[in-house]
Design a protein around this motif. Sequence first.
Motif, short mmCIF file in Angstrom:
data_model
loop_
_atom_site.label_atom_id
_atom_site.label_comp_id
_atom_site.label_asym_id
_atom_site.label_seq_id
_atom_site.Cartn_x
_atom_site.Cartn_y
_atom_site.Cartn_z
N LEU A 127 0.82 -1.20 0.00
CA LEU A 127 0.00 0.00 0.00
C LEU A 127 0.86 1.26 0.00
O LEU A 127 0.55 2.23 -0.71
CB LEU A 127 -0.94 0.00 1.21
N ILE A 128 1.92 1.26 0.79
CA ILE A 128 2.81 2.42 0.81
C ILE A 128 3.49 2.61 -0.55
O ILE A 128 3.56 3.71 -1.09
CB ILE A 128 3.87 2.27 1.92
N ALA A 129 3.99 1.51 -1.12
CA ALA A 129 4.65 1.59 -2.42
C ALA A 129 3.69 2.10 -3.49
O ALA A 129 4.04 2.95 -4.32
CB ALA A 129 5.21 0.23 -2.80
N GLY A 130 2.46 1.57 -3.48
CA GLY A 130 1.49 1.98 -4.47
C GLY A 130 1.06 3.42 -4.31
O GLY A 130 0.90 4.15 -5.28
N ALA A 131 0.86 3.84 -3.06
CA ALA A 131 0.44 5.22 -2.81
C ALA A 131 1.51 6.21 -3.23
O ALA A 131 1.22 7.25 -3.85
CB ALA A 131 0.11 5.39 -1.32
N ALA A 132 2.76 5.92 -2.91
CA ALA A 132 3.85 6.82 -3.29
C ALA A 132 3.95 6.93 -4.81
O ALA A 132 4.08 8.03 -5.36
CB ALA A 132 5.17 6.31 -2.70
N ALA A 133 3.88 5.79 -5.49
CA ALA A 133 3.96 5.81 -6.95
C ALA A 133 2.79 6.57 -7.56
O ALA A 133 2.96 7.31 -8.54
CB ALA A 133 4.00 4.37 -7.48
N GLN A 134 1.60 6.41 -6.98
CA GLN A 134 0.43 7.10 -7.51
C GLN A 134 0.54 8.60 -7.30
O GLN A 134 0.12 9.39 -8.16
CB GLN A 134 -0.84 6.56 -6.86
N ALA A 135 1.08 9.03 -6.17
CA ALA A 135 1.27 10.45 -5.92
C ALA A 135 2.19 11.06 -6.97
O ALA A 135 1.94 12.16 -7.49
CB ALA A 135 1.85 10.67 -4.53
N VAL A 136 3.26 10.34 -7.31
CA VAL A 136 4.21 10.83 -8.31
C VAL A 136 3.59 10.81 -9.70
O VAL A 136 3.66 11.79 -10.46
CB VAL A 136 5.51 10.00 -8.27
N LYS A 137 2.95 9.71 -10.07
CA LYS A 137 2.37 9.56 -11.40
C LYS A 137 1.28 10.60 -11.65
O LYS A 137 1.25 11.25 -12.71
CB LYS A 137 1.81 8.16 -11.57
#
Length: 204
Positions: free
Chosen positions: A156-166
């Motif tokens: 969840l942390i990895a996905g959230a961080a990537a989504q914030a950047v994307k």
Amino acid sequence: MTGEVGLRERKKAATRAALSAAANRLAVELGVEHVTVEAIAAAADVSPRTFHNYFSSREEAIVASIIDWSERLIDELELRPADEPVWDSLQHVYLGTLDDSPAARDRMIAQIDMVMANPTVIASQLAAFDAMRRRFAAAIAARTGTDAGRDLYPHLIAGAAAQAVKTSMELWAHGLTDRPLREMVAEGFEQFRAGLPQPGRQPG
């Protein structure tokens, strides 16, 4: 022997990067459907056989920069202080690689337009982003004492961080905001840290 192995690995990485850069440039200039493996290999000054030592298709070469970027980010993440909060570490490594210059914006627009015009590249990009998320989840699990094979937290942390950047990149590239990219990404991270409170409402 160690020096020879290191030099060999650096040469391989340089060849891979040259092939990926050539694939991206040709795809943007000509359109993906007009790009061949032979043309990519020639632009990188290697043989088609060498191309196939690194990539199985032109689409894989086009999106390879995502995988390479994730590897650099993970290397940086592993160097952050072990007791640093994971969101602080992620924000530091992501912001350290972002370029929000006008030239970078133009390149990103061309890249997004090229990808969105070709379904096979979209599929390859989605696979690359998923591989990136899984790599980050494993690195985050190691930092937080969680298990990437069992626990939701690192994924969840990895996905959230990537989504914030994307998401920040997409809004920034398409001119829907004049805010600096780094500022948008930092805000995205802050909103996730706060639990994504609804705008205009105080957390209950």
